[in-house]
Motif scaffolding. Structure first.
Motif, PDB file in Angstrom:
ATOM      1  N   THR A   1      51.002  43.913  47.586  1.00  0.00           N
ATOM      2  CA  THR A   1      49.766  44.036  48.353  1.00  0.00           C
ATOM      3  C   THR A   1      48.630  44.543  47.482  1.00  0.00           C
ATOM      4  O   THR A   1      47.511  44.017  47.520  1.00  0.00           O
ATOM      5  N   THR A   2      48.902  45.563  46.698  1.00  0.00           N
ATOM      6  CA  THR A   2      47.884  46.141  45.818  1.00  0.00           C
ATOM      7  C   THR A   2      47.347  45.096  44.844  1.00  0.00           C
ATOM      8  O   THR A   2      46.133  44.958  44.659  1.00  0.00           O
ATOM      9  N   ILE A   3      48.244  44.344  44.243  1.00  0.00           N
ATOM     10  CA  ILE A   3      47.844  43.320  43.277  1.00  0.00           C
ATOM     11  C   ILE A   3      47.025  42.221  43.960  1.00  0.00           C
ATOM     12  O   ILE A   3      45.995  41.779  43.432  1.00  0.00           O
ATOM     13  N   SER A   4      47.470  41.783  45.137  1.00  0.00           N
ATOM     14  CA  SER A   4      46.759  40.702  45.823  1.00  0.00           C
ATOM     15  C   SER A   4      45.366  41.137  46.272  1.00  0.00           C
ATOM     16  O   SER A   4      44.430  40.334  46.284  1.00  0.00           O
ATOM     17  N   LYS A   5      45.205  42.407  46.624  1.00  0.00           N
ATOM     18  CA  LYS A   5      43.870  42.919  46.962  1.00  0.00           C
ATOM     19  C   LYS A   5      42.958  42.888  45.740  1.00  0.00           C
ATOM     20  O   LYS A   5      41.767  42.556  45.844  1.00  0.00           O
ATOM     21  N   ALA A   6      43.505  43.247  44.600  1.00  0.00           N
ATOM     22  CA  ALA A   6      42.710  43.216  43.373  1.00  0.00           C
ATOM     23  C   ALA A   6      42.302  41.791  43.020  1.00  0.00           C
ATOM     24  O   ALA A   6      41.169  41.542  42.583  1.00  0.00           O
ATOM     25  N   VAL A   7      43.208  40.835  43.225  1.00  0.00           N
ATOM     26  CA  VAL A   7      42.878  39.423  42.997  1.00  0.00           C
ATOM     27  C   VAL A   7      41.762  38.999  43.948  1.00  0.00           C
ATOM     28  O   VAL A   7      40.792  38.342  43.540  1.00  0.00           O
ATOM     29  N   TYR A   8      41.895  39.363  45.216  1.00  0.00           N
ATOM     30  CA  TYR A   8      40.891  39.022  46.225  1.00  0.00           C
ATOM     31  C   TYR A   8      39.510  39.519  45.799  1.00  0.00           C
ATOM     32  O   TYR A   8      38.523  38.775  45.861  1.00  0.00           O
ATOM     33  N   ASN A   9      39.426  40.770  45.367  1.00  0.00           N
ATOM     34  CA  ASN A   9      38.138  41.331  44.962  1.00  0.00           C
ATOM     35  C   ASN A   9      37.528  40.588  43.785  1.00  0.00           C
ATOM     36  O   ASN A   9      36.305  40.457  43.677  1.00  0.00           O
ATOM     37  N   ARG A  10      38.363  40.073  42.898  1.00  0.00           N
ATOM     38  CA  ARG A  10      37.870  39.409  41.689  1.00  0.00           C
ATOM     39  C   ARG A  10      37.333  38.009  41.971  1.00  0.00           C
ATOM     40  O   ARG A  10      36.412  37.549  41.291  1.00  0.00           O
ATOM     41  N   ILE A  11      37.892  37.314  42.976  1.00  0.00           N
ATOM     42  CA  ILE A  11      37.555  35.894  43.105  1.00  0.00           C
ATOM     43  C   ILE A  11      36.927  35.506  44.445  1.00  0.00           C
ATOM     44  O   ILE A  11      36.480  34.366  44.606  1.00  0.00           O
ATOM     45  N   ALA A  12      36.866  36.412  45.418  1.00  0.00           N
ATOM     46  CA  ALA A  12      36.424  36.045  46.773  1.00  0.00           C
ATOM     47  C   ALA A  12      35.026  35.449  46.801  1.00  0.00           C
ATOM     48  O   ALA A  12      34.732  34.565  47.623  1.00  0.00           O
ATOM     49  N   ASN A  13      34.143  35.902  45.906  1.00  0.00           N
ATOM     50  CA  ASN A  13      32.750  35.416  45.943  1.00  0.00           C
ATOM     51  C   ASN A  13      32.600  33.983  45.438  1.00  0.00           C
ATOM     52  O   ASN A  13      31.512  33.425  45.458  1.00  0.00           O
ATOM     53  N   ARG A  14      33.682  33.357  45.020  1.00  0.00           N
ATOM     54  CA  ARG A  14      33.618  31.965  44.565  1.00  0.00           C
ATOM     55  C   ARG A  14      33.867  30.959  45.693  1.00  0.00           C
ATOM     56  O   ARG A  14      33.882  29.752  45.451  1.00  0.00           O
ATOM     57  N   PHE A  15      34.063  31.462  46.906  1.00  0.00           N
ATOM     58  CA  PHE A  15      34.438  30.586  48.013  1.00  0.00           C
ATOM     59  C   PHE A  15      33.407  30.660  49.139  1.00  0.00           C
ATOM     60  O   PHE A  15      32.667  31.630  49.275  1.00  0.00           O
ATOM     61  N   GLU A  16      33.414  29.611  49.964  1.00  0.00           N
ATOM     62  CA  GLU A  16      32.517  29.596  51.124  1.00  0.00           C
ATOM     63  C   GLU A  16      32.941  30.632  52.154  1.00  0.00           C
ATOM     64  O   GLU A  16      32.111  31.160  52.893  1.00  0.00           O
TER      65      GLU A  16
END
Length: 273
Positions: A71-86
């Motif tokens: 969960t911790t890792i996936s949250k960090a991934v989310y924060n890094r890439i979320a702004n690239r999506f609609e």
């Protein structure tokens, strides 16, 4: 006429403010961890699997047993890439929510409202939710993370068929059961989370137990060699599990040597059971 024109402008302004506000709240970063030790290197490995330059719809599974940091890792991934999506949505605790009556419907509502920026959206049954996801999200480039999935049926209820989503979409699923990922039928890329190294485990425990700084100041002079030796044994028994290191370290912070010894005895007993 002037009154109606003014009223229309007012409504327009309020709508714009609402949209900006909802977009801002959806893009707020998720809390990852107080001490994100060993996270960056794992996030970078997952980003490679996601292949962000590709226009394909890509599924990445993050698997590993409980407490290892999925969960911790996936949250960090989310924060890094979320702004690239609609649109983007992190759905946490899917396994627990699926046990609750109406839990899947709540998850469907959250998924739709987060991506569509519609807080008033309602879903009345699971089948309606599936149809809404298909109809409303099929032309959007989205990032969706399903956290802690136990049953492939939950994936179907929340994602339907991943080819519903627009090119460039990314789906991340965290699970303890690798088999769930292999049943999705789209050849998901799988990242198996490894335990923390000895160095990472020591740093994480010391941050929580001794409030050691990131600059690595020596804490032994303040706490003594007895604490240092007990810490080494506890770290060994925690076996590289971030959750165990965090919980035990935080619980021992500020406690005396007798409490530390008692804690070590409890940890040792549990490991022997």
């Amino acid at each position: 006429m002037t009154f109606h024109c003014t009223e229309s402008e007012s409504e327009f302004i309020q709508r714009v403010i609402k949209e900006i506000s909802s977009t801002k709240s959806n893009r707020e970063p998720l809390f990852v961890a107080k001490h994100p030790i060993g996270i960056d290197i794992r996030v970078e490995a997952i980003e490679l699997l996601l292949d962000m330059e590709s226009n394909d719809v890509c599924i990445v599974g993050i698997c590993g047993f409980g407490g290892i940091g999925k969960t911790t890792i996936s949250k960090a991934v989310y924060n890094r890439i979320a702004n690239r999506f609609e649109g983007s949505c992190f759905l946490e605790n899917v396994r627990e929510m699926s046990k609750i009556i109406g839990g899947i419907i709540q998850l469907q509502e959250t998924l739709l409202s987060k991506i569509l920026q519609d807080r008033d959206l309602k879903v009345y049954n699971v089948f309606e939710g599936i149809n809404l996801i298909k109809e409303r999200l099929r032309h959007k480039k989205v990032l969706i993370i399903l956290d802690d999935v136990k049953d492939s049926k939950d994936v179907e209820n929340l994602l339907g068929e991943c080819n519903w989503f627009a090119s460039g979409s990314r789906v991340i699923i965290t699970t303890r059961d690798k088999h769930i990922l292999t049943t999705l039928g789209r050849d998901p890329r799988i990242y198996e989370v490894t335990k923390l190294s000895q160095c990472e485990a020591s740093e994480l425990f010391n941050r929580h137990a001794f409030q050691a700084s990131e600059y690595g100041e020596d804490y032994s002079s303040e706490y003594g060699e007895d604490y240092s030796e007990l810490a080494k044994q506890i770290i060994c028994y925690a076996n590289g599990l971030p959750l165990a290191l965090k919980i035990i370290g935080s619980d021992l912070c500020g406690k005396n040597i007798h409490e530390w010894k008692s804690a070590l005895e409890r940890v040792t007993t549990r490991m022997m059971l």
